[in-house]
Design a protein around this motif. Structure first.
Motif, PDB file in Angstrom:
ATOM      1  N   ARG A 254       0.825  -1.200   0.000  1.00  0.00           N
ATOM      2  CA  ARG A 254       0.000   0.000   0.000  1.00  0.00           C
ATOM      3  C   ARG A 254       0.869   1.263   0.000  1.00  0.00           C
ATOM      4  O   ARG A 254       0.682   2.174  -0.808  1.00  0.00           O
ATOM      5  CB  ARG A 254      -0.870  -0.060   1.270  1.00  0.00           C
ATOM      6  CG  ARG A 254      -1.706   1.165   1.539  1.00  0.00           C
ATOM      7  CD  ARG A 254      -2.148   1.206   3.001  1.00  0.00           C
ATOM      8  NE  ARG A 254      -2.521   2.569   3.340  1.00  0.00           N
ATOM      9  CZ  ARG A 254      -3.691   2.914   3.873  1.00  0.00           C
ATOM     10  NH1 ARG A 254      -4.576   1.996   4.184  1.00  0.00           N
ATOM     11  NH2 ARG A 254      -3.959   4.182   4.141  1.00  0.00           N
ATOM     12  N   GLY A 258       1.523   4.163  -2.834  1.00  0.00           N
ATOM     13  CA  GLY A 258       1.368   5.560  -2.433  1.00  0.00           C
ATOM     14  C   GLY A 258       2.618   6.370  -2.738  1.00  0.00           C
ATOM     15  O   GLY A 258       2.549   7.478  -3.270  1.00  0.00           O
ATOM     16  N   LEU A 261       3.039   7.383  -6.270  1.00  0.00           N
ATOM     17  CA  LEU A 261       2.163   8.490  -6.644  1.00  0.00           C
ATOM     18  C   LEU A 261       2.660   9.821  -6.080  1.00  0.00           C
ATOM     19  O   LEU A 261       2.475  10.874  -6.674  1.00  0.00           O
ATOM     20  CB  LEU A 261       0.735   8.219  -6.137  1.00  0.00           C
ATOM     21  CG  LEU A 261       0.022   7.031  -6.794  1.00  0.00           C
ATOM     22  CD1 LEU A 261      -1.281   6.725  -6.071  1.00  0.00           C
ATOM     23  CD2 LEU A 261      -0.256   7.326  -8.261  1.00  0.00           C
ATOM     24  N   VAL A 262       3.285   9.739  -4.914  1.00  0.00           N
ATOM     25  CA  VAL A 262       3.737  10.952  -4.226  1.00  0.00           C
ATOM     26  C   VAL A 262       5.081  11.446  -4.780  1.00  0.00           C
ATOM     27  O   VAL A 262       5.456  12.588  -4.606  1.00  0.00           O
ATOM     28  CB  VAL A 262       3.829  10.660  -2.704  1.00  0.00           C
ATOM     29  CG1 VAL A 262       4.750  11.626  -2.002  1.00  0.00           C
ATOM     30  CG2 VAL A 262       2.441  10.713  -2.072  1.00  0.00           C
TER      31      VAL A 262
ATOM     32  N   PHE B 242       7.882  18.592   7.122  1.00  0.00           N
ATOM     33  CA  PHE B 242       6.558  17.974   7.086  1.00  0.00           C
ATOM     34  C   PHE B 242       5.526  18.942   6.490  1.00  0.00           C
ATOM     35  O   PHE B 242       4.653  18.548   5.731  1.00  0.00           O
ATOM     36  CB  PHE B 242       6.142  17.471   8.479  1.00  0.00           C
ATOM     37  CG  PHE B 242       6.781  16.155   8.847  1.00  0.00           C
ATOM     38  CD1 PHE B 242       6.489  15.000   8.120  1.00  0.00           C
ATOM     39  CD2 PHE B 242       7.686  16.053   9.897  1.00  0.00           C
ATOM     40  CE1 PHE B 242       7.093  13.785   8.436  1.00  0.00           C
ATOM     41  CE2 PHE B 242       8.291  14.838  10.221  1.00  0.00           C
ATOM     42  CZ  PHE B 242       7.988  13.693   9.488  1.00  0.00           C
ATOM     43  N   MET B 244       6.211  21.287   4.280  1.00  0.00           N
ATOM     44  CA  MET B 244       6.485  21.343   2.844  1.00  0.00           C
ATOM     45  C   MET B 244       5.933  20.101   2.138  1.00  0.00           C
ATOM     46  O   MET B 244       5.334  20.202   1.072  1.00  0.00           O
ATOM     47  CB  MET B 244       7.996  21.432   2.594  1.00  0.00           C
ATOM     48  CG  MET B 244       8.598  22.808   2.852  1.00  0.00           C
ATOM     49  SD  MET B 244      10.414  22.746   2.640  1.00  0.00           S
ATOM     50  CE  MET B 244      10.874  24.448   2.938  1.00  0.00           C
ATOM     51  N   ILE B 245       6.126  18.927   2.743  1.00  0.00           N
ATOM     52  CA  ILE B 245       5.609  17.689   2.149  1.00  0.00           C
ATOM     53  C   ILE B 245       4.088  17.799   2.026  1.00  0.00           C
ATOM     54  O   ILE B 245       3.512  17.546   0.971  1.00  0.00           O
ATOM     55  CB  ILE B 245       5.985  16.450   3.007  1.00  0.00           C
ATOM     56  CG1 ILE B 245       7.494  16.190   2.930  1.00  0.00           C
ATOM     57  CG2 ILE B 245       5.215  15.206   2.528  1.00  0.00           C
ATOM     58  CD1 ILE B 245       7.993  15.065   3.816  1.00  0.00           C
ATOM     59  N   GLU B 248       3.191  20.119  -0.778  1.00  0.00           N
ATOM     60  CA  GLU B 248       3.441  19.558  -2.109  1.00  0.00           C
ATOM     61  C   GLU B 248       2.395  18.530  -2.497  1.00  0.00           C
ATOM     62  O   GLU B 248       1.919  18.513  -3.625  1.00  0.00           O
ATOM     63  CB  GLU B 248       4.839  18.909  -2.161  1.00  0.00           C
ATOM     64  CG  GLU B 248       5.993  19.895  -2.277  1.00  0.00           C
ATOM     65  CD  GLU B 248       5.952  20.718  -3.569  1.00  0.00           C
ATOM     66  OE1 GLU B 248       5.391  20.229  -4.562  1.00  0.00           O
ATOM     67  OE2 GLU B 248       6.441  21.850  -3.546  1.00  0.00           O
ATOM     68  N   VAL B 249       2.047  17.624  -1.556  1.00  0.00           N
ATOM     69  CA  VAL B 249       1.150  16.535  -1.927  1.00  0.00           C
ATOM     70  C   VAL B 249      -0.286  17.021  -2.137  1.00  0.00           C
ATOM     71  O   VAL B 249      -1.085  16.307  -2.725  1.00  0.00           O
ATOM     72  CB  VAL B 249       1.158  15.367  -0.908  1.00  0.00           C
ATOM     73  CG1 VAL B 249       2.533  14.738  -0.833  1.00  0.00           C
ATOM     74  CG2 VAL B 249       0.675  15.813   0.444  1.00  0.00           C
ATOM     75  N   ARG B 254      -3.308  13.066  -7.878  1.00  0.00           N
ATOM     76  CA  ARG B 254      -2.433  11.894  -7.855  1.00  0.00           C
ATOM     77  C   ARG B 254      -1.647  11.850  -6.548  1.00  0.00           C
ATOM     78  O   ARG B 254      -1.590  10.827  -5.863  1.00  0.00           O
ATOM     79  CB  ARG B 254      -1.488  12.008  -9.060  1.00  0.00           C
ATOM     80  CG  ARG B 254      -0.430  10.954  -9.134  1.00  0.00           C
ATOM     81  CD  ARG B 254       0.695  11.401 -10.107  1.00  0.00           C
ATOM     82  NE  ARG B 254       1.891  10.635  -9.791  1.00  0.00           N
ATOM     83  CZ  ARG B 254       2.578   9.952 -10.681  1.00  0.00           C
ATOM     84  NH1 ARG B 254       2.231   9.954 -11.944  1.00  0.00           N
ATOM     85  NH2 ARG B 254       3.646   9.280 -10.305  1.00  0.00           N
ATOM     86  N   ALA B 255      -1.072  12.994  -6.211  1.00  0.00           N
ATOM     87  CA  ALA B 255      -0.252  13.054  -4.995  1.00  0.00           C
ATOM     88  C   ALA B 255      -1.120  12.892  -3.749  1.00  0.00           C
ATOM     89  O   ALA B 255      -0.709  12.283  -2.764  1.00  0.00           O
ATOM     90  CB  ALA B 255       0.522  14.366  -4.945  1.00  0.00           C
ATOM     91  N   GLY B 258      -1.784   9.307  -3.318  1.00  0.00           N
ATOM     92  CA  GLY B 258      -0.527   8.702  -2.866  1.00  0.00           C
ATOM     93  C   GLY B 258      -0.282   8.971  -1.392  1.00  0.00           C
ATOM     94  O   GLY B 258       0.077   8.081  -0.622  1.00  0.00           O
ATOM     95  N   ALA B 259      -0.538  10.227  -1.003  1.00  0.00           N
ATOM     96  CA  ALA B 259      -0.282  10.615   0.386  1.00  0.00           C
ATOM     97  C   ALA B 259      -1.147   9.813   1.349  1.00  0.00           C
ATOM     98  O   ALA B 259      -0.693   9.375   2.411  1.00  0.00           O
ATOM     99  CB  ALA B 259      -0.527  12.106   0.562  1.00  0.00           C
ATOM    100  N   ALA B 260      -2.420   9.599   0.945  1.00  0.00           N
ATOM    101  CA  ALA B 260      -3.336   8.841   1.798  1.00  0.00           C
ATOM    102  C   ALA B 260      -2.804   7.424   2.009  1.00  0.00           C
ATOM    103  O   ALA B 260      -2.895   6.861   3.099  1.00  0.00           O
ATOM    104  CB  ALA B 260      -4.722   8.810   1.174  1.00  0.00           C
ATOM    105  N   LEU B 261      -2.231   6.860   0.952  1.00  0.00           N
ATOM    106  CA  LEU B 261      -1.697   5.496   1.043  1.00  0.00           C
ATOM    107  C   LEU B 261      -0.410   5.452   1.874  1.00  0.00           C
ATOM    108  O   LEU B 261      -0.116   4.477   2.551  1.00  0.00           O
ATOM    109  CB  LEU B 261      -1.421   4.940  -0.363  1.00  0.00           C
ATOM    110  CG  LEU B 261      -2.668   4.726  -1.237  1.00  0.00           C
ATOM    111  CD1 LEU B 261      -2.275   4.390  -2.665  1.00  0.00           C
ATOM    112  CD2 LEU B 261      -3.534   3.611  -0.663  1.00  0.00           C
ATOM    113  N   VAL B 262       0.345   6.537   1.784  1.00  0.00           N
ATOM    114  CA  VAL B 262       1.647   6.593   2.467  1.00  0.00           C
ATOM    115  C   VAL B 262       1.482   6.951   3.948  1.00  0.00           C
ATOM    116  O   VAL B 262       2.359   6.694   4.763  1.00  0.00           O
ATOM    117  CB  VAL B 262       2.556   7.612   1.737  1.00  0.00           C
ATOM    118  CG1 VAL B 262       3.653   8.140   2.624  1.00  0.00           C
ATOM    119  CG2 VAL B 262       3.163   6.973   0.487  1.00  0.00           C
ATOM    120  N   LEU B 266       4.193   7.310   7.109  1.00  0.00           N
ATOM    121  CA  LEU B 266       4.670   8.600   7.606  1.00  0.00           C
ATOM    122  C   LEU B 266       4.412   8.735   9.100  1.00  0.00           C
ATOM    123  O   LEU B 266       5.217   9.294   9.835  1.00  0.00           O
ATOM    124  CB  LEU B 266       3.993   9.754   6.851  1.00  0.00           C
ATOM    125  CG  LEU B 266       4.559  10.068   5.468  1.00  0.00           C
ATOM    126  CD1 LEU B 266       3.877  11.305   4.894  1.00  0.00           C
ATOM    127  CD2 LEU B 266       6.067  10.295   5.506  1.00  0.00           C
TER     128      LEU B 266
END
Lengths: 339, 339
Positions: A254, A258, A261-262, B242, B244-245, B248-249, B254-255, B258-262, B266
């Motif tokens: 997962r 992610g 995509l990020v 954090f 800045m990340i 950006e996302v 798309r990002a 991705g962020a939700a999955l990551v 994190l």
């Protein structure tokens, strides 16, 4: 404008240095004089089909990273950094750019160019990425033992750089300290606080380490020991965080999806905090423009450092610094009272 | 074991402090004495249905964060931090934990408990997250003007803490400096290098700011000015990254996906670098265990600080520090040679 580039200095010299210089020449950022061993440089240069505005000045000597700078320069009068700096002194180049030994570059600048005006302690000014863009921190390592009046001098020089080269009106100058109150600090910063307050500067007071990143201070003043430790700490921390992120996202499918995509967003972030974007750090307070690059500079960093050099020359940095009034030293130190 | 907790100190006092103390009591980490204003504490405590092993010692006075510590303690003999520290002195508590004014906590410890053995300069030791787990850095801000022999003392104290409380065999001690070579540094670190080399320590030499994060040094020694600026710099930088990340996302769908999955990854990372996981920073070199918590400590941080306090007591930290030989001061400073 001719810029002298020390082609032999840096972890990725001469390959990346030559590539960066060629790019700068091709993009007409400046005309380039590569200083170094012709037999080493030509095989790097020729496959790149260099434009006409890039030349080589030949010298065989190089200062190694582990050599004691002053000693090395005494032995090697024709080290690439010495020859490149002499080109500035002789007016054949407008500035020198190097990714070699910082100590040797400073020593060469002091020896060949000399101090500017009434400046006592030339300092390295470097850019730090913050939430509101890059801000200036100095001294980044030229002076490890400093008295309060040296910090005042750094502030005055940083102010000139921020105003002239970075185009900031009335740069906000902050003193890096352990607390924001006027009574906080060590002997050095307590003394410097009063001097900065009395100086003709937009002094906003003490700032703490964490305040740097809010971006509300344009010029951050500290001694070269603190500045150097801090910058390397920041570098190591950013690297460690990215390594930790990479390690964490590899743990589940997962997170792997992610992360993919990020990735573009993270790349954009990395660009924001990447020192290669900012090019080099100017050595302020010498009679000429000398841009110090990170040891691990790649072509992009070199090209950007050449841009910085051009801007310093165009904006009359050296003239501006030369006009600064001297700072009081010795007996005239203003006494500070605990609050 | 009884632990005295200053319930009135900290940005989130008394709520988060009380909650952390109740959790620690409930989990039988220790028996707790909450020190503070009963009329304020009881309304916080009662809804939590506290276990029997948590008591209140009433006092109405509090040192505010902006008060000058020494002055405040002279005026307020019954400030919560003073009362809590006296409980340790009187043997009614084994240790004190506070998230209030660091200066006041140090002043109270020096005033009430006194220095341990031959220690001249008590220091704050703090944990820094690295790629190989948390490592100890001291001094984190107790001593802003230090001579080389003070750094030696910090090294000796950090060594005892790392060996006893962290369970590290022969802790690797490093001197924070601007270069790894023995000839690098300011007057202070040049002097300290020789002293550390001559001392009965597993001294691995100078380390640079970036080396901290590789985790190959167990005890990182620096003066309190550098340590304090560095820690706050690290805090600000992590926060900025954090932010800045997150910024950006948010920019692309798309990002965002991705962020939700990551996110879980994190969160795991944030836990790794979160100071609340490590609890408090011990004040080393006083005749008792005094744990300094971050001003913005939440319940989790307080509970973990209580754990640290218990471990310090169980492992005989104060006895270990009391057995340290004194360091030479004044005239006996070893001269260092430039290399």
């Amino acid at each position: 404008m001719q810029i002298a580039v020390d082609a032999m200095g840096g972890d990725h010299a001469p390959g990346e240095i030559v590539r960066g210089a060629v790019e700068a020449a091709r993009e007409r950022i400046a005309d380039i004089i590569l200083v170094g061993d012709q037999r080493v440089l030509e095989p790097e240069l020729n496959p790149l089909h260099p434009p006409a505005n890039i030349d080589i000045v030949h010298t065989e000597q190089v200062v190694a990273m582990d050599e004691q700078p002053a000693l090395a320069l005494r032995r090697k009068r024709d080290a690439s950094i010495m020859v490149a700096t002499r080109l500035v002194k002789e007016g054949r180049a407008a500035a020198v750019v190097s990714a070699g030994s910082t100590g040797a570059q400073m020593a060469a600048a002091l020896l060949v160019l000399g101090r500017s005006g009434k400046i006592q302690r030339p300092a390295i000014a470097t850019l730090i990425p913050t939430l509101k863009g890059p801000k200036l921190l100095l001294d980044a390592g030229a002076n490890v033992d400093c008295r309060p009046e040296h910090l005042l001098e750094f502030a005055m020089m940083g102010n000139v750089y921020a105003a002239r080269v970075m185009g900031i009106r009335e740069p906000r100058v902050g003193l890096l300290n352990i607390g924001t109150e006027a009574c906080k600090g060590n002997e050095q910063t307590l003394g410097a606080f009063n001097m900065l307050k009395a100086a003709n500067l937009n002094f906003i007071g003490n700032i703490e380490g964490r305040d740097i990143f809010t971006g509300d201070t344009d010029v951050i003043v500290c001694d070269g020991f603190v500045g150097n430790v801090l910058l390397k700490f920041g570098e190591g921390m950013a690297q460690a965080l990215f390594t930790m992120i990479a390690g964490e996202v590899k743990k589940t499918l997962r997170a792997k999806i992610g992360a993919a995509l990020v990735l573009p967003a993270l790349r954009a972030l990395k660009k924001q905090v990447d020192y290669t974007e900012y090019g080099g750090a100017p050595l302020l307070g010498v009679q000429g423009v000398s841009i110090i690059c990170h040891g691990s500079s790649n072509a992009r960093a070199i090209k950007n450092a050449i841009k910085v050099a051009v801007r310093c020359v165009e904006e009359g940095l050296v003239t501006g610094l030369g006009q600064l009034p001297g700072v009081n030293t010795g007996e005239e130190v203003i006494q500070c009272r605990p609050c």
